[in-house]
Design an enzyme around this catalytic site. Structure first.
Site, PDB file in Angstrom:
ATOM      1  N   ASP A   1       0.862  -1.178   0.000  1.00 26.28           N
ATOM      2  CA  ASP A   1       0.000   0.000   0.000  1.00 26.28           C
ATOM      3  C   ASP A   1       0.899   1.229   0.000  1.00 26.28           C
ATOM      4  OD1 ASP A   1      -2.070  -1.781   0.330  1.00 26.28           O
ATOM      5  OD2 ASP A   1      -2.777  -0.967   2.239  1.00 26.28           O
TER       6      ASP A   1
ATOM      7  N   SER B   1       8.666   4.551   4.858  1.00 26.91           N
ATOM      8  CA  SER B   1       9.564   3.620   4.177  1.00 26.91           C
ATOM      9  C   SER B   1       9.277   3.635   2.677  1.00 26.91           C
ATOM     10  CB  SER B   1       9.378   2.200   4.721  1.00 26.91           C
ATOM     11  OG  SER B   1       9.298   2.208   6.129  1.00 26.91           O
TER      12      SER B   1
ATOM     13  N   HIS C   1       4.851  -7.324   0.015  1.00 29.02           N
ATOM     14  CA  HIS C   1       4.605  -8.622  -0.594  1.00 29.02           C
ATOM     15  C   HIS C   1       5.302  -8.734  -1.949  1.00 29.02           C
ATOM     16  CE1 HIS C   1       1.163  -9.412   2.287  1.00 29.02           C
ATOM     17  NE2 HIS C   1       1.380  -8.115   2.444  1.00 29.02           N
TER      18      HIS C   1
END
Length: 322
Positions: free
Chosen positions: A138, A281, A194
Site C-alpha cells: 500500500d 519507508s 509482498h
C-alpha cells in the site's frame, strides 16, 4: 547518551524553530487518488519537523549531526515497542481515518505497543491480488519506463545511479536501461510488503546507510537520499517479467527491516516478503529493459509530477509480449 540528550533538546526547540525560520518553503504533498482521479493533499505526520530539518539552516545542521544517525531511529524504535506507545494508537487511527475493519485484529486495545499496531496484519481477503504485475505494498507510486526518466523527474541534487544505489556495478548494468517503480509507504499505511509476481526469491543483500526521511518533503531536495539510506535488495526470478530487483529502503525512525520470506524458495504473487517497523519507508522495483510496460494512468500521473495511490495486489504493469 550524549546523542539521546541532544535529541531530546532538539525536539524541544523544533516547534518554535519551525515558525521562526524564513527558509521553511517546502511545498505540500499532493497526489492523485487512482480510483477517482481526484487530486488530494496528504496529511503528513511530523510535517513541520520535516520542513525544519530539510529547509532551514539549523534543521540541516541537526539532520547532519544527529537525525540521520542510527541512534535516533533506535531510540524511537525502542519507545515504539513499549507499552506506553500504545496510547497513541486510537488517536492515530482516528486522525488518519484508517479502516479498522481490514485489520486481522480489529480491537485496538489488543495491540501491545504502537509497533505491534504499525506492522499489523490484514484479514486474508482484505486485498485482492490482480492478474498482472501487482504493487507489493500500500502507498503512493511513481513509475518510470527508463532510468533517464528518473533523473529528468528528480531534477535537483546529484544524479541517481543504480551502481551506487545497489552497491554492485555488475548487477546494476543489467538494469541501466530498464524500468523503475518507487512505492512510498507513509506512516498511516499498512507496512507489510509482498511479492509483485510469482517466482524464486534470492537471499537479501544488506547495505548499510543512514536514516534520512523518504517523504517527498525530503526527496524534493535530492533523490540521492535513496543512495545513502539503509536498504536491502533481493532478486525475484520470474517467467513473465524477467528478474525483478526488489529494494526495501529504510528511513528516519524505521527501527528495522524484517524479512519473513524463505530465500531460494518458490514464492507466490501476493505472498508476504517482510515488514517495516515504525516510520516512513519505500520499496523500489527495478525491471530489465523490455520486460514490462507500466499502466498508462500511472505513467501519465508521474509525468505530471504526481504520485498515485496504490494498494497491495493492485495491477501496475503488464508483460511485454515477444
Amino acid at each position: 547518551m550524549k546523542y539521546i540528550s541532544l535529541a531530546l533538546f532538539l525536539l524541544a526547540i523544533i516547534s518554535c524553530q519551525q515558525e521562526a525560520d524564513p527558509d521553511n518553503k517546502m511545498e505540500t504533498i499532493k497526489y492523485i487518488e487512482r480510483a477517482s482521479g481526484e487530486i488530494k493533499t496528504e496529511n503528513v505526520p511530523s510535517e513541520g519537523m520535516l520542513k525544519w530539518l530539510y529547509t532551514s539552516t539549523t534543521g540541516k545542521a541537526a539532520l547532519s549531526l544527529l537525525f540521520k544517525r542510527k541512534i535516533v531511529s533506535a531510540v524511537g524504535g525502542w519507545y515504539m515497542n513499549t507499552g506506553f506507545s500504545s496510547r497513541r494508537i486510537d488517536e492515530f487511527v482516528s486522525e488518519h481515518q484508517i479502516d479498522k475493519k481490514e485489520f486481522e485484529i480489529e480491537d485496538l486495545s489488543k495491540f501491545t505497543s504502537f509497533n505491534d499496531f504499525f506492522y499489523r496484519k490484514l484479514k486474508p481477503n482484505a486485498r485482492k491480488i490482480g492478474e498482472r504485475l501487482v504493487s507489493p505494498a500500500d502507498g503512493k507510486i511513481l513509475v518510470f519506463q527508463t532510468l533517464a526518466d528518473v533523473n529528468r523527474f528528480f531534477v535537483k541534487g546529484t544524479e541517481f545511479t543504480l551502481a551506487e544505489f545497489l552497491q554492485n556495478e555488475k548487477l546494476a548494468s543489467k538494469y541501466n536501461n530498464g524500468a523503475m517503480a518507487i512505492i512510498r509507504l507513509a506512516p498511516p499505511d499498512y507496512h507489510r510488503y509482498h511479492f509483485p509476481a510469482s517466482g524464486v526469491a534470492s537471499e537479501s543483500t544488506k547495505i548499510k546507510g543512514h536514516y534520512y526521511s523518504v517523504s517527498p518533503l525530503a526527496l524534493q531536495k535530492s533523490l540521492q537520499i535513496f543512495c545513502e539510506n539503509k536498504r536491502e535488495h533481493c532478486t525475484l526470478a520470474t517467467e513473465d517479467y524477467g528478474n525483478i530487483i526488489i529494494v526495501d529502503v529504510g528511513a528516519t525512525m524505521v527501527g528495522s527491516i524484517i524479512q519473513t520470506y524463505e530465500a531460494g524458495a518458490n514464492v507466490e504473487k501476493g505472498e508476504e516478503k517482510g515488514y517495516f517497523a515504525f516510520g516512513g519507508s519505500t520499496l523500489v522495483l527495478l525491471f530489465e529493459e523490455g520486460k514490462i510496460m507500466f499502466d498508462t494512468d500511472l505513467v501519465e500521473n508521474t509525468k505530471k509530477g504526481m504520485e498515485t495511490t496504490i494498494s497491495m495486489g493492485e495491477n501496475i504493469a503488464s508483460m511485454v509480449k515477444k
